[in-house]
Design a protein around this motif. Sequence first.
Motif, PDB file in Angstrom:
ATOM      1  N   ASP A 124       0.881  -1.166   0.000  1.00  0.00           N
ATOM      2  CA  ASP A 124       0.000   0.000   0.000  1.00  0.00           C
ATOM      3  C   ASP A 124       0.914   1.210   0.000  1.00  0.00           C
ATOM      4  O   ASP A 124       1.458   1.590   1.042  1.00  0.00           O
ATOM      5  CB  ASP A 124      -0.902  -0.019   1.234  1.00  0.00           C
ATOM      6  CG  ASP A 124      -1.828   1.184   1.293  1.00  0.00           C
ATOM      7  OD1 ASP A 124      -2.031   1.823   0.249  1.00  0.00           O
ATOM      8  OD2 ASP A 124      -2.338   1.482   2.383  1.00  0.00           O
ATOM      9  N   ASP A 145      -5.375  -7.405   5.369  1.00  0.00           N
ATOM     10  CA  ASP A 145      -4.004  -7.165   5.816  1.00  0.00           C
ATOM     11  C   ASP A 145      -3.945  -7.358   7.325  1.00  0.00           C
ATOM     12  O   ASP A 145      -4.572  -6.604   8.073  1.00  0.00           O
ATOM     13  CB  ASP A 145      -3.581  -5.746   5.439  1.00  0.00           C
ATOM     14  CG  ASP A 145      -2.241  -5.355   6.053  1.00  0.00           C
ATOM     15  OD1 ASP A 145      -1.350  -6.230   6.139  1.00  0.00           O
ATOM     16  OD2 ASP A 145      -2.099  -4.186   6.460  1.00  0.00           O
ATOM     17  N   SER A 148      -2.607  -4.209   9.635  1.00  0.00           N
ATOM     18  CA  SER A 148      -3.458  -3.043   9.865  1.00  0.00           C
ATOM     19  C   SER A 148      -4.908  -3.394  10.167  1.00  0.00           C
ATOM     20  O   SER A 148      -5.657  -2.557  10.670  1.00  0.00           O
ATOM     21  CB  SER A 148      -3.419  -2.121   8.643  1.00  0.00           C
ATOM     22  OG  SER A 148      -4.018  -2.767   7.520  1.00  0.00           O
ATOM     23  N   THR A 150      -7.042  -3.898   7.827  1.00  0.00           N
ATOM     24  CA  THR A 150      -7.789  -3.301   6.727  1.00  0.00           C
ATOM     25  C   THR A 150      -7.985  -4.320   5.615  1.00  0.00           C
ATOM     26  O   THR A 150      -7.084  -5.104   5.314  1.00  0.00           O
ATOM     27  CB  THR A 150      -7.037  -2.072   6.168  1.00  0.00           C
ATOM     28  OG1 THR A 150      -6.936  -1.086   7.191  1.00  0.00           O
ATOM     29  CG2 THR A 150      -7.756  -1.472   4.967  1.00  0.00           C
ATOM     30  N   ARG A 163     -10.480   0.379  -0.197  1.00  0.00           N
ATOM     31  CA  ARG A 163     -10.086  -0.022   1.150  1.00  0.00           C
ATOM     32  C   ARG A 163     -11.322  -0.076   2.033  1.00  0.00           C
ATOM     33  O   ARG A 163     -12.229   0.752   1.903  1.00  0.00           O
ATOM     34  CB  ARG A 163      -9.091   0.971   1.763  1.00  0.00           C
ATOM     35  CG  ARG A 163      -7.752   1.052   1.047  1.00  0.00           C
ATOM     36  CD  ARG A 163      -6.941   2.221   1.591  1.00  0.00           C
ATOM     37  NE  ARG A 163      -5.608   2.274   1.004  1.00  0.00           N
ATOM     38  CZ  ARG A 163      -5.344   2.794  -0.185  1.00  0.00           C
ATOM     39  NH1 ARG A 163      -6.341   3.320  -0.906  1.00  0.00           N
ATOM     40  NH2 ARG A 163      -4.108   2.802  -0.647  1.00  0.00           N
ATOM     41  N   ALA A 165     -11.823  -0.045   6.037  1.00  0.00           N
ATOM     42  CA  ALA A 165     -11.073   0.126   7.284  1.00  0.00           C
ATOM     43  C   ALA A 165     -12.003   0.439   8.444  1.00  0.00           C
ATOM     44  O   ALA A 165     -13.085   1.008   8.266  1.00  0.00           O
ATOM     45  CB  ALA A 165     -10.044   1.248   7.130  1.00  0.00           C
ATOM     46  N   CYS A 166     -11.555   0.048   9.621  1.00  0.00           N
ATOM     47  CA  CYS A 166     -12.266   0.379  10.856  1.00  0.00           C
ATOM     48  C   CYS A 166     -11.647   1.666  11.391  1.00  0.00           C
ATOM     49  O   CYS A 166     -10.611   1.638  12.049  1.00  0.00           O
ATOM     50  CB  CYS A 166     -12.131  -0.763  11.857  1.00  0.00           C
ATOM     51  SG  CYS A 166     -13.033  -0.500  13.384  1.00  0.00           S
ATOM     52  N   LYS A 167     -12.275   2.792  11.086  1.00  0.00           N
ATOM     53  CA  LYS A 167     -11.674   4.091  11.395  1.00  0.00           C
ATOM     54  C   LYS A 167     -11.694   4.421  12.880  1.00  0.00           C
ATOM     55  O   LYS A 167     -10.857   5.184  13.369  1.00  0.00           O
ATOM     56  CB  LYS A 167     -12.393   5.177  10.596  1.00  0.00           C
ATOM     57  CG  LYS A 167     -12.251   4.997   9.091  1.00  0.00           C
ATOM     58  CD  LYS A 167     -13.005   6.069   8.326  1.00  0.00           C
ATOM     59  CE  LYS A 167     -12.859   5.856   6.826  1.00  0.00           C
ATOM     60  NZ  LYS A 167     -13.623   6.870   6.037  1.00  0.00           N
ATOM     61  N   GLY A 172      -8.295  -2.938  14.143  1.00  0.00           N
ATOM     62  CA  GLY A 172      -8.744  -3.344  12.821  1.00  0.00           C
ATOM     63  C   GLY A 172      -9.526  -4.646  12.844  1.00  0.00           C
ATOM     64  O   GLY A 172      -9.928  -5.142  13.895  1.00  0.00           O
ATOM     65  N   GLU A 187     -14.578  -6.923  14.095  1.00  0.00           N
ATOM     66  CA  GLU A 187     -13.551  -6.301  14.914  1.00  0.00           C
ATOM     67  C   GLU A 187     -13.531  -7.028  16.252  1.00  0.00           C
ATOM     68  O   GLU A 187     -14.557  -7.155  16.914  1.00  0.00           O
ATOM     69  CB  GLU A 187     -13.844  -4.814  15.102  1.00  0.00           C
ATOM     70  CG  GLU A 187     -12.640  -3.992  15.531  1.00  0.00           C
ATOM     71  CD  GLU A 187     -12.352  -4.081  17.015  1.00  0.00           C
ATOM     72  OE1 GLU A 187     -11.167  -4.173  17.401  1.00  0.00           O
ATOM     73  OE2 GLU A 187     -13.322  -4.072  17.786  1.00  0.00           O
ATOM     74  N   GLN A 202     -19.048   2.622   4.605  1.00  0.00           N
ATOM     75  CA  GLN A 202     -19.617   1.939   5.763  1.00  0.00           C
ATOM     76  C   GLN A 202     -21.104   2.230   5.861  1.00  0.00           C
ATOM     77  O   GLN A 202     -21.538   3.377   5.817  1.00  0.00           O
ATOM     78  CB  GLN A 202     -18.917   2.377   7.049  1.00  0.00           C
ATOM     79  CG  GLN A 202     -19.433   1.651   8.290  1.00  0.00           C
ATOM     80  CD  GLN A 202     -18.712   2.076   9.551  1.00  0.00           C
ATOM     81  OE1 GLN A 202     -17.494   2.247   9.558  1.00  0.00           O
ATOM     82  NE2 GLN A 202     -19.460   2.268  10.628  1.00  0.00           N
TER      83      GLN A 202
END
Length: 290
Positions: A124, A145, A148, A150, A163, A165-167, A172, A187, A202
């Motif tokens: 990335d 991944d 991360s 993600t 991507r 991702a869990c912001k 993650g 998560e 999301q």
Amino acid sequence: MKKIFFTTVLLFCVLQAGQSLADSPWQFSMILQAREKNPLSFPTGIHFDADKERVYVAESGKDRILAYSRFGEFLRDFDADDQLLGPFDLVRDEKFIWIVEKGKNSLTKIDIEGRRVLPNSLFDNDRLLYPDRLEKEGDILYVLDKASGTVFALDEQLAIKNRFACKECDSGFVDFKIRDKRLWALEQESRTVYEFSLDGVQQAQVALDRDVLDFPRSLEVDDAGFFYVLDRHRGIIAVFDRGGTCRYSFMGPGRARQQLYYPVELKFDPWGRLFVVEEGNGRIQVFERK
């Protein structure tokens, strides 16, 4: 009254952990074994081919992929002429087999017709990725991944297209599935399931009953929208509704049939059965609805 009902349901889930399948809608069907009738050596991932009616298993302990009929008959093994190293997960289409190889930190592409094995490191920008779980939808590969947490959407040239991702969380995701044209991700620390559209937006998040789970490791979603969560330490499968309330749980820790020891993945096959991959017991148990 509503609070009392939910408390009763939660207590039922906790009390049922470790009991048999008797009170669940599932029954034992079979165990997948290797040709030698010995336990599998650290099975970690599974893939289904509905058209060919095949089941494929990544056996990381013996660096090979195993193929079965949909009825559990062992068909063959494949090690790419001893070139595989720690295969962890896989997907297959008509032209290629894509394998996450932990031993090489590679998303390896196997050209079936040309019989070529092509390892690939993923990046990335300048950051090296560590492939973990793998899914494929259409022409897009979805790779988790591990570093991360993600999920990356890649085209077949392995260029990043999106991507997931869990912001709002630090650790993650630990698992994900693509069902009904949506991506569902688990998560671990907060025991929360996240819903994404496939363009990376999301849509929702559902906090699961925390007391039911100790170490959630794998996620599935059935046709009715219920979440199935595999707990690696408790050795249970807990089933939650879309509000995050536990409806029931089944299985329990151990080495006997219908018990789990360090399970690693949970997945529905195209025929409605539930497969549970166990590293600790070196086997894959299969369950079907009563």
